[in-house]
Design an enzyme around this catalytic site. Structure first.
Site, PDB file in Angstrom:
ATOM      1  N   ILE A   4      -4.886  -7.990  -0.376  1.00 43.53           N
ATOM      2  CA  ILE A   4      -4.522  -7.096   0.619  1.00 43.53           C
ATOM      3  C   ILE A   4      -4.373  -5.542  -0.221  1.00 43.53           C
ATOM      4  CG2 ILE A   4      -2.978  -8.439   2.032  1.00 43.53           C
ATOM      5  CD1 ILE A   4      -0.678  -8.024   0.572  1.00 43.53           C
ATOM      6  N   LYS A  37     -11.248   4.241  -8.442  1.00 45.56           N
ATOM      7  CA  LYS A  37     -10.518   4.954  -7.567  1.00 45.56           C
ATOM      8  C   LYS A  37     -11.424   5.026  -6.383  1.00 45.56           C
ATOM      9  CE  LYS A  37      -8.232   8.702  -9.149  1.00 45.56           C
ATOM     10  NZ  LYS A  37      -7.006   8.332  -8.807  1.00 45.56           N
ATOM     11  N   CYS A  77      -5.777   2.567   3.236  1.00 46.99           N
ATOM     12  CA  CYS A  77      -4.908   3.453   2.504  1.00 46.99           C
ATOM     13  C   CYS A  77      -3.522   3.745   3.160  1.00 46.99           C
ATOM     14  CB  CYS A  77      -5.454   4.688   1.717  1.00 46.99           C
ATOM     15  SG  CYS A  77      -4.255   5.531   0.841  1.00 46.99           S
ATOM     16  N   THR A  94      -1.815  -2.193  -0.331  1.00 50.97           N
ATOM     17  CA  THR A  94      -0.345  -2.150  -0.526  1.00 50.97           C
ATOM     18  C   THR A  94       0.448  -2.248   0.944  1.00 50.97           C
ATOM     19  OG1 THR A  94      -0.347   0.189  -0.445  1.00 50.97           O
ATOM     20  CG2 THR A  94      -0.473  -0.956  -2.629  1.00 50.97           C
ATOM     21  N   GLY A  98      -4.245  -5.458 -10.314  1.00 50.54           N
ATOM     22  CA  GLY A  98      -4.010  -4.063 -10.039  1.00 50.54           C
ATOM     23  C   GLY A  98      -2.967  -3.671 -10.874  1.00 50.54           C
ATOM     24  N   GLY A 158      -0.307  -8.428  -6.474  1.00 53.46           N
ATOM     25  CA  GLY A 158       0.301  -8.991  -7.426  1.00 53.46           C
ATOM     26  C   GLY A 158       0.131  -9.993  -8.464  1.00 53.46           C
TER      27      GLY A 158
END
Lengths: 308, 268
Positions: free
Chosen positions: A192, A46, A131, A194, A266, A245
């Site tokens: 990438i 994290k 982020c 998000t 992820g 993805g």
């Protein structure tokens, strides 16, 4: 045939190219009861910030077609508690440990890095300049070529660990940022993060997420991620870690063909905690069946010759 | 201990309109699952819906290695699950989350189930009855729903020798009103009573508010979307306050059972 899945970034040798992505795997411990962490190429923690962060109020997540939105807000225990309470557990495993670092100012990034410098058991840092959910998440650095350059340069000067820099797709031209980051001394680039997205509750006529918008992840973003990895691979020389993805080994290999040396899993961890292990096994099998002795030989080997 | 398991569907039946009872094989979860725990089921092989769905355990049978959940079809995930057939295999993770804590020695018990909130509470009630602790005459079970069709297992609950009261919003069975109205009528502040509750978010919000006000000993089982179910994503949080420290706790791994006094829920 024994397949060699190993791959290196500088002097760090990963036993396979499959890492688990920041924000989807907690501090490692959460999934340790369900999968053998020793099998992984690496674990990206994290995001860690200088001070602990509470994160955003609920609702923080929302499922969307073939994906999900999140606005966690970088909730984390802060670097001091991370070193004291979370890192000792991670150190026990035979996998590469990559600490994701976020901040709201260059000084904050540097301060976190300096604290991590004194710790054992870290292999690499991932600098989060992307982020989308908090201004402290560094997206301001990830969206501006000069700010990205300055931030990465300062971090690189101070860090005793090699760094990968995680890029945002929410920019005009991701290859410009990638070039700047390379020039600033990054050892690798991960992409990438998000995509900014939104969901609305029609009945209440309200946004579903507390922060109104969030970051879209999951298979829905894979084609976008793949194109960005491909474009960046054409532009930079440093290794690329492909994210976006990936659900199975086929997705993983597509990213590798597009130019990624490593990949991160992820959202797929949520769908099936075994995803990363299945991807490692699937890649191995694919290589065996296609007589490929080393998976790194596939990196960037996309055939782009025009059809007659 | 938690495990990811391939589990066969032993039975699936629609017990009332849109409400299903699903019986699955898993000796591990049957043995280790406690009232309040949940399981995380992968409902689809395709990418929509993508994420797992969480369901409270409704029953376990360790001898037969069977577990049961109750669910209502409310969206795509539960619809797909309702269309599964006997013999199909489901990928599930469990038992997850914490469990209800027992009442202390001289506490009476009051259970408050709103709609599908019956699922974990019926499991808890069965544990109480099995252990004969607390005694039957110290248990009150309040059950509420929109109408009489949604009052599940009322015959059985009425035959157990516990105090069982029903409320419906339309008055078609029992007291007309909300189950929380029944609670307010029934609960005696001076009695030593422990409340266990599960139901819609508005009901949980009400309970947490009155628990703080009247200093009730009340445990609530919360429900929400849970992307990971194991505390990794921090996506399913609830605002809490303990000793003036405000923090977001994870419903999946710090809960789903919380002291009603510590949680702050949106009452809208």
């Amino acid at each position: 045939m024994k397949v060699d899945l190993s791959v290196s970034i500088g002097e760090i040798n990963f036993k396979n190219p499959v890492l688990v992505a920041s924000g989807t795997f907690g501090y490692g411990e959460e999934y340790s009861k369900l999968i053998n962490l020793n099998r992984l190429g690496g674990i990206v923690t994290k995001s860690i910030t200088l001070k602990p962060k509470k994160g955003h109020p609920p609702a923080r997540t929302c499922e969307t077609p073939a994906g999900m939105l999140n606005c966690i807000g970088l909730e984390n225990v802060g670097v001091d508690r991370f070193i004291r309470e979370k890192l000792p557990f991670l150190k026990k495993f035979k996998t590469k440990i990559i600490i994701n670092v976020a901040g709201s100012t260059v000084e904050e990034y540097v301060e976190v890095v300096e604290k991590l410098n004194e710790s054992q058991g870290i292999d690499m840092l991932e600098i989060n300049i992307s982020c989308p959910n908090v201004k402290e998440g560094g997206m301001i650095f990830g969206c501006d070529t000069k700010l990205a350059y300055d931030c990465v340069k300062k971090v690189k000067e101070k860090s005793k660990f090699p760094i990968m820099v995680k890029l945002s797709p929410n920019v005009r031209d991701i290859t410009e940022i990638a070039s700047a980051v390379q020039e600033a001394g990054a050892d690798a680039i991960s992409l990438i993060n998000t995509l900014v997205g939104m969901a609305i509750d029609l009945e209440k006529r309200k946004p579903i997420l507390s922060n109104v918008t969030g970051g879209l992840s999951g298979p829905a973003i894979k084609p976008v991620a793949l194109a960005m990895v491909y474009k960046v691979a054409q532009k930079v020389k440093i290794p690329i870690i492909g994210i976006g993805g990936i659900l199975d080994y086929k997705d993983a290999l597509e990213f590798i063909l597009a130019g990624a040396s490593l990949i991160q899993i992820g959202t797929a961890n949520f769908v099936d905690p075994q995803s990363s292990i299945k991807i490692i096994e699937g890649m191995e099998k694919y290589c065996q069946e296609n007589n490929i002795s080393s998976s790194k030989s596939l990196v960037g080997k996309l055939d782009t010759s025009k059809k007659e | 201990m938690i495990k990811q398991i391939s589990s066969s569907i032993l039975r699936i039946e629609e017990i009332t309109e849109k409400v299903f009872k699903l019986t699955l094989s898993s000796s591990f979860i049957a043995k280790n699952g406690k009232p309040g725990n949940f399981i995380h089921i992968k409902v689809s092989e395709t990418t929509t819906p993508l994420l797992r769905r969480a369901f409270s355990l409704h029953k376990t049978n360790p001898r037969k290695g069977e577990i049961e959940i109750l669910f209502k079809v409310v969206g795509l995930g539960t619809r797909i699950l309702s269309e599964k057939r006997k013999g199909e295999v489901l990928d599930l993770i469990g038992p997850l989350g914490n469990s209800f804590s027992p009442p202390s020695r001289n506490q009476k018990v009051m259970m408050v189930a709103g709609g599908m909130g019956l699922a974990p509470l019926r499991f808890l009630l069965n544990e109480f009855l099995k252990n004969k602790n607390p005694k039957k005459d110290n248990i009150t079970f309040l059950q509420g729903a929109k109408n009489r069709n949604e009052i599940l297992y009322s015959k059985e609950l009425s035959s157990l020798g516990i105090k069982h009261l029903i409320s419906t919003e339309d008055g078609s069975l029992g007291y007309k009103g909300m189950v929380t109205d029944l609670l307010v009528k029934e609960v005696r502040i001076k009695d030593k009573v422990k409340i266990y509750a599960c139901g819609p978010e508005g009901m949980m919000a009400f309970l947490s508010r009155i628990s703080r006000k009247a200093n009730l000993d009340c445990e609530v089982s919360l429900e929400t979307h849970m992307p990971c179910g194991v505390g990794a994503c921090a996506g399913c949080v609830v605002k809490t306050e303990n000793n003036k420290i405000v923090e977001y706790k994870k419903i999946c791994s710090d809960g789903p059972i919380f002291d009603a006094k510590e949680v702050y829920l949106d009452e809208s």
